[in-house]
Motif scaffolding. Sequence first.
Motif: not given
Length: 266
Positions: A163, A165-166, A168-170, A255-256, A259-260, A262
């Motif tokens: 999780l 990467d998720a 990190s995106a936030v 954010v998505i 994430y992608e 990453n």
Amino acid sequence: MMATFGFIGTGNMGGALARAARKKLDGKHILLANRTAAKAEALAVDLDCQSTDNATVAEKADFIFLGVKPYMVAGLMADIAPVLEKRKDRFVLVSMAAALTIPDLRQRGCGDYPLIRIMPNTPSAVGEGVIFYTCDGVTEEEKETFLTTMSGAGRLLPLDDHLMDAGSAVSGCGPAFVDLFIEAMADGGVACGLTRPMALECAAQTLIGAARLMLETGTHPGALKDAVCSPGGSTIQGIRALEKAGFRSAVMEAVIAAYEKNGQMK
């Protein structure tokens, strides 16, 4: 005995974490190294700690922070491998490389060494950051030493490796999104007559206050938003304008997208 924290790479993120560590450690227990030596030297002067080279960090630090880009990890580990192999004492590698999981890091030279993977953000430099972490092969004592020393960075939150990467995106990318929002709010204030310094200070403090109110009360942000939106008032009209412009969707898509990306950085 106080642990020594060594940082290989003193860019924005490595420098922020070194600043956080300095709040808890004497300067003699912090080692800084950077590809451009002058950068590490300048930070060492600022923090009253020691600048050195990668090999010395690898030889002497109890916690070795790998502050390089994902594609550089394998090369860095190859460079310091001879030094690490000669060590008889325990040490912990700490990676902040985006997208590289624990297995990825082990394949890139981290081997069987104790390993902490972290995803920090730049507000760590002022004690208001978020650091996600996951440990592998690390003792409870080592984990507690790490958490205690880095507590000056802000909130340290355990998160499963898959999780990261998720997270990190936030929180890793989030400061840039928030900065853009602050700038936009300030632009609006200037358009309405505020001076630029006043508008920036007002926008930034408003975000700090709103975030703290949510965290300290545990109230859902939707409820806090509703509490400000009086019937027929100005705030709900502002919310209407944001929703019409796709504000909520734009933030989610940001954010998505992060994430992608990453997932493509390995």
